[in-house]
Scaffold this motif. Structure first.
Motif, PDB file in Angstrom:
ATOM      1  N   ILE A  65      44.255  40.118  43.730  1.00 33.70           N
ATOM      2  CA  ILE A  65      43.248  39.434  42.909  1.00 33.70           C
ATOM      3  C   ILE A  65      41.857  40.003  43.177  1.00 33.70           C
ATOM      4  O   ILE A  65      41.094  40.283  42.239  1.00 33.70           O
ATOM      5  CB  ILE A  65      43.295  37.908  43.153  1.00 33.70           C
ATOM      6  CG1 ILE A  65      44.588  37.340  42.569  1.00 33.70           C
ATOM      7  CG2 ILE A  65      42.074  37.208  42.558  1.00 33.70           C
ATOM      8  CD1 ILE A  65      44.922  35.931  43.014  1.00 33.70           C
ATOM      9  N   VAL A  66      41.520  40.207  44.440  1.00 32.89           N
ATOM     10  CA  VAL A  66      40.222  40.800  44.797  1.00 32.89           C
ATOM     11  C   VAL A  66      40.101  42.194  44.182  1.00 32.89           C
ATOM     12  O   VAL A  66      39.052  42.565  43.639  1.00 32.89           O
ATOM     13  CB  VAL A  66      40.037  40.835  46.329  1.00 32.89           C
ATOM     14  CG1 VAL A  66      38.851  41.692  46.726  1.00 32.89           C
ATOM     15  CG2 VAL A  66      39.892  39.420  46.876  1.00 32.89           C
ATOM     16  N   THR A  67      41.177  42.959  44.248  1.00 30.80           N
ATOM     17  CA  THR A  67      41.171  44.323  43.716  1.00 30.80           C
ATOM     18  C   THR A  67      40.960  44.330  42.205  1.00 30.80           C
ATOM     19  O   THR A  67      40.184  45.141  41.678  1.00 30.80           O
ATOM     20  CB  THR A  67      42.484  45.046  44.076  1.00 30.80           C
ATOM     21  OG1 THR A  67      42.663  44.992  45.494  1.00 30.80           O
ATOM     22  CG2 THR A  67      42.461  46.485  43.620  1.00 30.80           C
ATOM     23  N   VAL A  68      41.622  43.434  41.504  1.00 24.35           N
ATOM     24  CA  VAL A  68      41.458  43.350  40.042  1.00 24.35           C
ATOM     25  C   VAL A  68      40.021  42.966  39.690  1.00 24.35           C
ATOM     26  O   VAL A  68      39.417  43.549  38.779  1.00 24.35           O
ATOM     27  CB  VAL A  68      42.469  42.360  39.419  1.00 24.35           C
ATOM     28  CG1 VAL A  68      42.127  42.051  37.977  1.00 24.35           C
ATOM     29  CG2 VAL A  68      43.881  42.928  39.515  1.00 24.35           C
ATOM     30  N   VAL A  69      39.466  42.014  40.410  1.00 22.11           N
ATOM     31  CA  VAL A  69      38.080  41.607  40.154  1.00 22.11           C
ATOM     32  C   VAL A  69      37.125  42.769  40.445  1.00 22.11           C
ATOM     33  O   VAL A  69      36.197  43.033  39.674  1.00 22.11           O
ATOM     34  CB  VAL A  69      37.712  40.338  40.960  1.00 22.11           C
ATOM     35  CG1 VAL A  69      36.223  40.052  40.882  1.00 22.11           C
ATOM     36  CG2 VAL A  69      38.524  39.146  40.452  1.00 22.11           C
TER      37      VAL A  69
END
Length: 162
Positions: A65-69
């Motif tokens: 999720i952090v990577t996508v954001v």
């Protein structure tokens, strides 16, 4: 007097001519970074739809999720200069627009670095649960920092005339 002219460095251009040149150079640089961030972001968007995603642990899902954001913000920062140019075009503020576009590009590169590092962390954690993964990711981040920032800053400092 001729010798002084020969030793002179720099370009004989107006502020607007300089802004035009710098804009063209910046757009070429952005094209390279945009391609990388868009491909990476595209792959990231597909991960959640794979069967393997359900098997990820909470930590890996958080990293995802952090990577996508991060990928989304990097994409926004690297596409931002195009929108900036379009919205201020013809307003006779190109030198300022170039400055802001360059700042957005720099932020985009930092976010791309973070996205790449987080992607690598996620992939290596899924591929192997070895304790060396953070060290390997740190080494890659250090390499990116050298290539993308430290070497250019060193060259700028070393070869810029004062």
């Amino acid at each position: 007097m001729v010798q002084a002219a020969e030793r002179r460095t720099g370009r004989n251009e107006t502020e607007d001519e300089r802004a035009d040149r710098m804009w063209v150079e910046l757009i070429q640089e952005i094209r390279v970074a945009q391609m990388g961030v868009q491909i990476l972001f595209g792959f990231l968007l597909t991960v959640v739809f794979t069967p393997k995603y359900a098997d990820l642990g909470d930590t890996e899902k958080t990293i995802y999720i952090v990577t996508v954001v991060l990928g989304a913000t990097a994409t926004g920062a690297l596409i931002g200069p195009v929108s900036l140019h379009r919205l201020v075009s013809g307003r006779r503020i190109k030198p300022r627009a170039v400055q802001w576009a360059a700042r957005l590009t720099f932020v985009g590169l930092v976010l791309l670095l973070a996205t790449t590092a987080a992607s690598l962390l996620l992939i290596l954690r899924v591929a192997t649960h070895d304790p060396y993964v953070p060290w390997l990711v740190s080494a890659v981040v250090a390499w990116y920092l050298v290539c993308w920032f430290l070497l250019p800053l060193w060259i700028r400092r070393r070869y810029t005339t004062r």
